[in-house]
Design an enzyme around this catalytic site. Structure first.
Site, PDB file in Angstrom:
ATOM      1  N   GLU A 240      38.897  10.789 -25.176  1.00 25.06           N
ATOM      2  CA  GLU A 240      38.844  10.515 -23.730  1.00 25.06           C
ATOM      3  C   GLU A 240      37.468  10.101 -23.248  1.00 25.06           C
ATOM      4  OE1 GLU A 240      40.907  13.415 -21.459  1.00 25.06           O
ATOM      5  OE2 GLU A 240      39.797  13.011 -19.621  1.00 25.06           O
ATOM      6  N   GLU A 266      40.306   8.498 -15.057  1.00 26.47           N
ATOM      7  CA  GLU A 266      40.016   9.419 -13.949  1.00 26.47           C
ATOM      8  C   GLU A 266      38.901   8.894 -13.056  1.00 26.47           C
ATOM      9  OE1 GLU A 266      38.687  12.624 -16.855  1.00 26.47           O
ATOM     10  OE2 GLU A 266      37.456  13.112 -15.122  1.00 26.47           O
ATOM     11  N   HIS A 316      44.692  13.057 -14.553  1.00 27.63           N
ATOM     12  CA  HIS A 316      43.588  14.003 -14.635  1.00 27.63           C
ATOM     13  C   HIS A 316      43.879  15.201 -13.738  1.00 27.63           C
ATOM     14  CE1 HIS A 316      39.830  15.520 -12.676  1.00 27.63           C
ATOM     15  NE2 HIS A 316      39.534  15.700 -13.947  1.00 27.63           N
ATOM     16  N   GLU A 336      47.959  17.678 -17.240  1.00 28.83           N
ATOM     17  CA  GLU A 336      46.804  18.506 -17.606  1.00 28.83           C
ATOM     18  C   GLU A 336      46.920  19.805 -16.820  1.00 28.83           C
ATOM     19  OE1 GLU A 336      43.019  16.577 -16.914  1.00 28.83           O
ATOM     20  OE2 GLU A 336      41.957  18.086 -18.076  1.00 28.83           O
TER      21      GLU A 336
END
Ligand SMILES: O=C(O)[C@H](O)[C@H](O)[C@@H](O)CO
Ligand SMILES: [Mg+2]
Length: 390
Positions: A240, A266, A316, A336
């Site tokens: 990521e 994000e 995110h 997440e």
């Protein structure tokens, strides 16, 4: 129905905070010579709440987690006048009004995060007005429950990381994300430290648990190219944000390079930003945050674009404003989840400010079919732990 007021408040945490530690999380500041607390600018210890009030007495609750005082000023000065007096069900028109009127400075970054906060509140109003959860207005229930991954494992001593990973296994999580603590400036020793931390976590969780690896913009193209072959053996679910958010061609080069999927998003904004990421095949997983990307209006559009590219959406942060998007589309396979703990990086601050987020059980979350709107309220229990700016 008309919007009568937009109330913004900034909540700045003044309660106990876990002290920062070196090599906690690689990040965009690491490459600079300044050896101060590099993660300092990426702590989320403040939040802006946005309450959209209507002439029917319904109040919708939105939020912004970036640059809270600036977000409040943008909403108070520029965005609230654009939506007060308007029908919240004209949400596309209102989004375009906010987006176009601030286009000179607000199409990305804090301007779009502020728009997101107002938009999220408007969707909460609409759900409450029709007595339906927001996900029922977007596509409905596409999953019996939402799989989620435990997301913490910031870099510390390997034994503590192994104990933390074990705790997520014990809670039934089938996936978890860890952070690297080292980057290009730490040379071969840092590389070995990074690889050792992944090996330590893999040793605990075995091969049948998904492991995601977070660089948080702290690496660069050259360093990542050297790390990828060394990481192959750990079979990560994704790597990521290895490079800065603007390095879209760098993302694309890495994403074509190896079997390790590259994820990001994000720090990207609007459907236009994600069209670029997807057309360039820059990421294999997109991770917008609904309270940054342009709210639910923008996130819903991005879900559709991502579906047509067969690129999964795993927003995110989890948090309710994202869970509704994930529930509403098959393009989003999981969420997440930030474990609740003492305030550290600040992602967990959400739970001290809001009530209503679902608790994961055995690695799954669920939303209620009958709770209108987003299902969030302000958590007044901790108000005394915040400095509040009206
Ligand atoms: O992916 C994440 O969870 C974010 O990058 C975190 O919010 C950030 O704190 C780095 O871990
Ligand atoms: Mg991240």
């Amino acid at each position: 129905m008309k919007i009568t007021r937009v109330r913004t408040r900034v909540f700045e945490w003044k309660g106990h905070t876990v002290p920062a530690q070196p090599h906690f999380c690689s990040n965009a500041m690491d490459e600079l010579w300044d050896k101060s607390d590099s993660m300092g600018t990426f702590r989320f210890h403040g939040w802006t709440t946005v309450e959209v009030e209507t002439d029917t007495g319904i109040v919708g609750l939105g939020n912004v987690a970036l640059a809270p005082r600036i977000a409040k000023a943008i909403i108070d000065q520029y965005l609230a006048p654009l939506v007060v007096g308007q029908d919240p069900f004209d949400y596309e028109y209102l989004w375009q009004r906010m987006y176009r009127s601030t286009h000179a400075w607000g199409r990305k970054g804090i301007g779009m995060a502020a728009i997101s906060g107002v938009d999220i509140a408007i969707w909460d109003v609409m759900g409450k007005a029709v007595g339906k959860p927001v996900f029922k207005l977007l596509g409905g229930r596409t999953k019996e429950k939402i799989p989620c991954y435990a997301s913490k494992l910031y870099r510390t001593d390997l034994k503590s990381m192994q104990e933390e990973a074990q705790s997520y296994l014990d809670q039934g999580f089938k996936a978890m994300k860890m952070r690297f603590g080292y980057g290009p400036k730490d040379g071969p020793t840092g590389m070995r430290e990074n690889l050792n931390s992944v090996a330590a976590v893999r040793e605990v969780i075995g091969e049948d648990i998904d492991l995601m690896l977070e660089c948080y913009m702290g690496w660069n193209l050259e360093y990542t190219k050297r790390m990828l072959p060394r990481l192959e053996r750990f079979q990560p679910r994704w790597l990521e944000e290895p490079v800065l958010a603007d390095d879209i061609d760098g993302y694309a080069e890495l994403n074509q390079l190896t079997s390790i999927p590259i994820s990001g998003g994000e720090h990207e904004f609007t459907s236009y930003g994600f069209r670029q990421l997807l057309e360039k095949r820059a990421v294999s997983v997109i991770q917008y945050d609904t309270n940054r990307v342009g709210g639910i209006t923008a996130a819903h559009k991005i879900n559709a674009i991502a579906e047509s590219f067969s690129v999964p959406v795993i927003p995110h942060a989890g948090q309710m404003h994202n869970y509704h998007l994930t529930m509403s589309t098959l393009a989003s396979p999981m969420s997440e989840f930030f474990p609740v703990h003492d305030v550290e990086i600040g992602n967990e601050l959400f739970y001290y400010l809001f009530e209503g987020d679902p608790e994961p059980v055995n690695g799954f979350l669920d939303l209620d079919d009958d709770t209108p709107g987003l299902g969030l309220t302000l958590n007044e229990r901790y108000f005394d732990q915040f400095h509040i700016i009206e």
